[in-house]
Design an enzyme around this catalytic site. Structure first.
Site, mmCIF file in Angstrom:
data_model
loop_
_atom_site.group_PDB
_atom_site.id
_atom_site.type_symbol
_atom_site.label_atom_id
_atom_site.label_comp_id
_atom_site.label_asym_id
_atom_site.label_seq_id
_atom_site.Cartn_x
_atom_site.Cartn_y
_atom_site.Cartn_z
ATOM 1 N N SER A 129 -15.563 49.960 9.332
ATOM 2 C CA SER A 129 -15.046 50.219 7.990
ATOM 3 C C SER A 129 -14.864 51.722 7.767
ATOM 4 O O SER A 129 -14.098 52.358 8.481
ATOM 5 C CB SER A 129 -15.980 49.584 6.952
ATOM 6 N N ASP A 159 -9.626 40.171 5.274
ATOM 7 C CA ASP A 159 -10.074 41.513 4.907
ATOM 8 C C ASP A 159 -8.937 42.263 4.222
ATOM 9 O O ASP A 159 -7.816 42.288 4.736
ATOM 10 C CB ASP A 159 -10.492 42.241 6.194
ATOM 11 N N HIS A 187 -14.257 40.964 5.665
ATOM 12 C CA HIS A 187 -14.667 42.338 5.930
ATOM 13 C C HIS A 187 -16.197 42.420 6.014
ATOM 14 O O HIS A 187 -16.912 41.764 5.269
ATOM 15 C CB HIS A 187 -14.180 43.260 4.817
#
Length: 311
Positions: free
Chosen positions: A159, A254, A284
């Site tokens: 991320s 996501d 995610h």
């Protein structure tokens, strides 16, 4: 379809009334994120070493946790992964990603250096990037003392940490410092514009939301110009040629999916050897959640294999 285990997790979050991250103050958000790991992450595997060290950073000391895999000796010269945790540059720390780093160390049979970079809103852009670049250069410069192979160092993260890995790779190329053997980009942030289709189609209902991204960006990149800098949006770098080979992993549900695959395409177009894998039924943040999501363990094994192949 959404993975049934991922759907069960989303339903549980709703049932328990866990507040969305964008409705909490950063200190509270960090606490909630840290506490969830006991429910969702596997037990921490044993490693040969997990040692916190203090290094000199651009704005003071940075803590780096040095892992060595089970079965390794203290004198063996190991390949290494410098890892940057996720959490939107606002939450997350060495503890939230301890299990993942231990697992990657054991499965890839490498040393791992997890970087405790500065967080927003206390430290805004480009503080996190500056810390990660400095820590990575430090690891390379001290390879002999750390008993690692300077010619076999990878960078990686998930991320926001995936964004930081991409930024570190670009910065090292720009400086001519050294070239990592791999950039491991797990559902990375690569385009802070938030204008891609997956941000619209997956922006509500799958834990990470458009509101959450606005919250993270608002804290770390409060001014518009920051989001147009390549250190915030590595997609906007002028030249991606000559970067390290990449392994890019995304999730189908996501909001960041499209910017992840677009970055993989950008790297491939620039001639960078790139592999791209999308876990179509996942959300995610799924990779560390191996206690409750079976596909998380599969994803970690893929990342470990990608590292081993480059080492």
């Amino acid at each position: 379809m959404l993975d049934p285990q991922a759907k069960a997790l989303i339903d549980l979050v709703v049932e328990k009334g866990i507040p969305p991250v964008h409705t909490t103050e950063p200190v509270q958000a960090r606490q909630f994120y840290a506490e969830r790991r006991f429910f969702s992450q596997p037990d921490a595997p044993e490693v040969a070493q997990a040692l916190d060290i203090k290094i000199s950073g651009p704005a003071g000391a940075i803590t780096v946790r040095h892992y060595r895999p089970l079965g390794s000796t203290a004198t063996a010269s190991l390949p290494a992964l410098v890892y940057y945790h996720g959490g939107g540059h606002v939450i997350g720390d060495l503890e939230t990603h301890d299990v993942l780093c231990r697992t990657l160390s054991n499965q890839a049979q490498c040393a791992v250096f997890s970087v405790d970079y500065r967080l927003a809103p206390e430290h805004i852009f480009p503080a996190a990037a500056d810390d990660c670049i400095a820590a990575t250069k430090w690891v390379h410069a001290h390879a002999s003392t750390l008993k690692i192979d300077a010619a076999r160092i990878a960078v990686g993260g998930d991320s926001a940490g995936g964004q930081l890995a991409a930024v570190v790779a670009l910065a090292l190329k720009q400086d001519g410092a050294f070239k990592p053997v791999l950039q491991l980009l797990i559902y990375p942030v690569t385009d802070a514009s938030c204008e891609r289709d997956s941000m619209r189609t997956n922006g509500q209902g799958y834990l990470l939301t458009r509101d959450s991204m606005d919250y993270f960006y608002g804290h770390y990149m409060p001014e518009t110009w920051m989001r147009q800098d390549w250190r915030a949006s590595p997609m906007l770098a002028i030249d991606h040629s000559g970067l390290p080979p990449a392994f890019v992993l995304t999730a189908g549900y996501d909001p960041l999916r499209d910017e992840g695959y677009a970055y993989a395409d950008k790297l491939s177009t620039a001639g960078v050897p790139t592999q791209y894998v999308c876990f179509e039924r996942q959300i995610h943040g799924f990779v560390p959640l191996g206690r409750i999501l079976d596909e998380a363990n599969t994803a970690v094994k893929l990342c470990s294999q990608a590292l081993r192949d480059r080492f």
